[in-house]
Structures are given as structure tokens and as C-alpha cells.
Design an enzyme around this catalytic site. Sequence first.
Site, mmCIF file in Angstrom:
data_model
loop_
_atom_site.group_PDB
_atom_site.id
_atom_site.type_symbol
_atom_site.label_atom_id
_atom_site.label_comp_id
_atom_site.label_asym_id
_atom_site.label_seq_id
_atom_site.Cartn_x
_atom_site.Cartn_y
_atom_site.Cartn_z
ATOM 1 N N LYS A 52 23.111 18.357 14.256
ATOM 2 C CA LYS A 52 22.712 17.061 13.693
ATOM 3 C C LYS A 52 21.910 16.216 14.660
ATOM 4 O O LYS A 52 21.151 15.345 14.242
ATOM 5 C CB LYS A 52 23.946 16.286 13.218
ATOM 6 C CG LYS A 52 24.579 16.899 11.984
ATOM 7 C CD LYS A 52 25.523 15.932 11.303
ATOM 8 C CE LYS A 52 26.025 16.529 9.991
ATOM 9 N NZ LYS A 52 27.035 15.727 9.350
ATOM 10 N N LYS A 81 23.854 27.165 5.082
ATOM 11 C CA LYS A 81 24.903 26.793 4.127
ATOM 12 C C LYS A 81 24.418 25.710 3.160
ATOM 13 O O LYS A 81 23.538 24.913 3.505
ATOM 14 C CB LYS A 81 26.177 26.382 4.866
ATOM 15 C CG LYS A 81 26.190 24.993 5.337
ATOM 16 C CD LYS A 81 27.511 24.533 5.898
ATOM 17 C CE LYS A 81 27.240 23.102 6.302
ATOM 18 N NZ LYS A 81 28.069 22.369 7.082
ATOM 19 N N LYS A 130 25.087 18.771 1.807
ATOM 20 C CA LYS A 130 24.718 17.484 1.219
ATOM 21 C C LYS A 130 23.563 16.863 1.995
ATOM 22 O O LYS A 130 22.805 16.082 1.471
ATOM 23 C CB LYS A 130 25.911 16.510 1.319
ATOM 24 C CG LYS A 130 26.993 16.758 0.306
ATOM 25 C CD LYS A 130 28.112 15.737 0.445
ATOM 26 C CE LYS A 130 29.010 16.078 1.607
ATOM 27 N NZ LYS A 130 30.358 15.588 1.549
HETATM 28 P P1 TYM Z 1 32.145 17.539 4.406
HETATM 29 O O1 TYM Z 1 32.106 16.205 3.752
HETATM 30 O O2 TYM Z 1 30.886 18.074 4.964
HETATM 31 O O3 TYM Z 1 32.709 18.608 3.396
HETATM 32 C C1 TYM Z 1 33.933 18.425 2.672
HETATM 33 C C2 TYM Z 1 34.638 19.768 2.550
HETATM 34 O O4 TYM Z 1 33.762 20.708 1.905
HETATM 35 C C3 TYM Z 1 33.628 21.871 2.716
HETATM 36 N N1 TYM Z 1 32.258 22.390 2.569
HETATM 37 C C4 TYM Z 1 31.966 23.640 2.190
HETATM 38 N N2 TYM Z 1 32.740 24.690 1.865
HETATM 39 C C5 TYM Z 1 32.124 25.846 1.517
HETATM 40 N N3 TYM Z 1 30.773 26.002 1.485
HETATM 41 C C6 TYM Z 1 29.954 24.967 1.818
HETATM 42 N N4 TYM Z 1 28.625 25.137 1.774
HETATM 43 C C7 TYM Z 1 30.540 23.729 2.190
HETATM 44 N N5 TYM Z 1 30.032 22.520 2.563
HETATM 45 C C8 TYM Z 1 31.097 21.729 2.798
HETATM 46 C C9 TYM Z 1 33.870 21.399 4.144
HETATM 47 O O5 TYM Z 1 34.265 22.462 4.981
HETATM 48 C C10 TYM Z 1 34.972 20.368 3.928
HETATM 49 O O6 TYM Z 1 36.233 20.996 3.868
HETATM 50 N N6 TYM Z 1 34.129 16.465 8.882
HETATM 51 C C11 TYM Z 1 34.436 16.742 7.494
HETATM 52 C C12 TYM Z 1 35.175 15.635 6.802
HETATM 53 C C13 TYM Z 1 36.447 15.219 7.469
HETATM 54 C C14 TYM Z 1 37.669 15.916 7.457
HETATM 55 C C15 TYM Z 1 38.579 15.089 8.177
HETATM 56 C C16 TYM Z 1 38.058 17.147 6.926
HETATM 57 C C17 TYM Z 1 36.627 14.064 8.182
HETATM 58 N N7 TYM Z 1 37.911 13.988 8.577
HETATM 59 C C18 TYM Z 1 39.895 15.501 8.381
HETATM 60 C C19 TYM Z 1 39.394 17.539 7.138
HETATM 61 C C20 TYM Z 1 40.278 16.720 7.851
HETATM 62 C C21 TYM Z 1 33.125 16.957 6.749
HETATM 63 O O7 TYM Z 1 32.096 16.527 7.177
HETATM 64 O O8 TYM Z 1 33.281 17.558 5.519
#
Ligand code: TYM
Length: 350
Positions: free
Chosen positions: A135, A216, A219
Site C-alpha cells: 500500500k 486478489k 476493494k
Molecule cells: P478487509 O476489509 O480487506 O477484508 C475483510 C475480510 O475479507 C477477506 N478478504 C478476502 N477473502 C478472500 N478473497 C479475497 N479476495 C478477499 N479480500 C478480502 C479478508 O481476509 C478479511 O477477512 N485488516 C482487515 C480488517 C480488520 C480485521 C481486524 C480483521 C481490522 N481489524 C481484526 C480481523 C480481525 C482488512 O483489511 O480486511
Amino acid sequence: MANGRIPDDQGIPGLGATPSILHGMERVFSGVQSSGAPHIGNYFGAFRQWVADQHKADSVFCVVDLHALTIEHDPTQVGTRALETASWLFASGLDPEICIVFAQSHVQEHTALSWLLECTATFGELRRMTQFKEKSKGNESVSVGLFTYPVLMAADILLYDTNKVPVGDDQRQHLELARDIAIRFNGRYGDTFVVPEAAVPKVAARVMDLQHPERKMSKSVTSPLGTIDLIDEPDTIVQKIRKAVTDTDGEVRYDPEKKPGLSNLIEIFAAASQRSIEDVTASYDRYGPLKADLAEILVEVLTPVRERHAEMQADPGEVPRLLAKGALKARAIASTTYLRASRVVGLLAQ
Ligand code: TYM
């Protein structure tokens, strides 16, 4: 206390036990950023696990709106996006009667604990985080918040005495860091945090972009034909699957390295239909029928989610009300853990 629960309130007067300790149930915690429209990667990689977990474990889910501030953002959109993301969680099937859903910024213990953990984490381990490297690449001005983001994420998790964190594959490294921080903190100050485990699904842990299957589905990367958003209408889903990149050898075979496009479609198919990858692969000998059936099953799975989301728009006050209730419950747990952590590091009692 590796992987165990905190046995009691650490003998600190006035600290009640958390609900999961009282019930002896496993605690599940996870979160999603509110930085963009959720897609099928989020749904199959995370949300669907959360919906199943809420019936089996004491579950807490968070819309991580503070994380959305780490990069350039439009302030007029931050609140709206948090509500929108929460509404997708409810539409996906999270039931506020049986689990806690709240916005991170509503529970100030997240930033307070993050500071205690920043003083435990090291510069070197944060510098190794691959998501930070990706990023920040090519950006002249990178916020400190983007750098320390994984520590805030560790605070999110550790505040809730979490046993299990259902996430997609891309969060593994952040989970490892949260575990390392918890273990180091416990070693330094005595047992304070439960050491969490990641729970990554066997299928669809990393859904790839339909046009660029080497990266991947995301968003934050604009790829209109590469991403299937939960808001997409059936026609759009059919069109995106039809146009999804495959290869020219024509053989239906699961081989992510040599056939990334087709393998991604097979994996999405397996996740959506809850069948095995082998079973899906064995059912087709041509790409066309596989794509047609995949589009059909995706429409079948996603339509009820999209419809529930549309229904929720009829009462704009509902999601804020649900989040306010969720924050009250979350705060009750988070304040206990924060107090425990602040005492053991030696801060003055208030
Ligand atoms: P985020 O918002 O990017 O994604 C939310 C969840 O979706 C999963 N994910 C995917 N799984 C499969 N294929 C994909 N292409 C894909 N894109 C996203 C992510 O693995 C996630 O589980 N840092 C985290 C948010 C967060 C969090 C936390 C998660 C903040 N605090 C505490 C768990 C526990 C994030 O950016 O997820």
C-alpha cells in the site's frame, strides 16, 4: 496461557469477567474495513464464516472505520461507508440478537489499547508487513497510521479475549503479528491476553480478480470487470463471469499455477455451491457450461443478500440504532480488558 482463556479477572478489584468467560464459550472476533463496496472475496472468504460462527460461538464483528482513515479519504463519505458496510453484514445474515456488530470508532478502547501494544511491537516487525509494503509503494507521503495499522488490528482482536479470528488468507501475516504481540506482552507483564488463532477457510480463502487472476480481488484496486460486488445485479454477474479470463488449452483442470483464471472460477464455484473442488472439476469438460452454471449459482446465493440490503434502506435509522446497541455491548467487554492491560503495564488507576 497460550490459547487458553484468561482464567479470571487477574485479581484486579472491580473487574468483571467477560460474557464468554461466564458462558465458557469460544470467542470469535473479526472485522472488515469500510473503505469500499464488499465483494464476493469478502463474502466467501469471511462473512459467510461469520454467519455460521455466530450460532456456535460468542461472536463479535467490527466495521473498522478507523482503518479507513489511514489512506486518503473523503470525510463526507467515511460515516456513510461505515453504515453501508454494516448494512451488508446484516444483509449477509449477521443477527444482532445473537452476535455483536459495532463500529470500531464507537469503542475508544481500540485506540487506547493500540498505544499500549505499539509500545510492545517493534519497528522491525511492522516494517516486514507485506500489506504495508504494497500500500505504501510509490507513495511519497505515507501516514504513520498506515504503518501502525496492524497494531490497531491486534488491539481489535485482543480486546475481546478472542480465541478464533475468521479471515481470508491475506490477513494471515497480521494475525501472526497479533499473536506475537500478545505472547510478548503476556511474557513481559503476566497473562493478560488470550492468544488468538486465525481461521482461514479451505476454499475461497483468496478469491482472485476475474480479469487479472494473478492478483486478489480487492476493494482498493479498481477493476470493474474483475470484481463481483455484493450489490451487482444478476445481469452484471452473468456478464462478468462470461468475460472472466481463462486460457486456451480448453481442459477443465484445477491448477492455480498454470491455469489461474479457470482455477479461480472453480474455487468460487466450490465455495458458492458448497461442493468440493474435485467434484466441481469432475462435473465439466468445457469452460462454457461451467461458467454458465457458476453465474447461475452465484445469482442464487447473492440475490437474497442484495434484496435484504435493499430492504434495509427503507429505514435509514435502523443500522445506526443497531450499531449503537452493538457498541454498548462491545464496550462492556473492551473496557474490562483495557483496564486489565493498563494496570499491568503500571498506569495509574483512575
Ligand atoms: P478487509 O476489509 O480487506 O477484508 C475483510 C475480510 O475479507 C477477506 N478478504 C478476502 N477473502 C478472500 N478473497 C479475497 N479476495 C478477499 N479480500 C478480502 C479478508 O481476509 C478479511 O477477512 N485488516 C482487515 C480488517 C480488520 C480485521 C481486524 C480483521 C481490522 N481489524 C481484526 C480481523 C480481525 C482488512 O483489511 O480486511
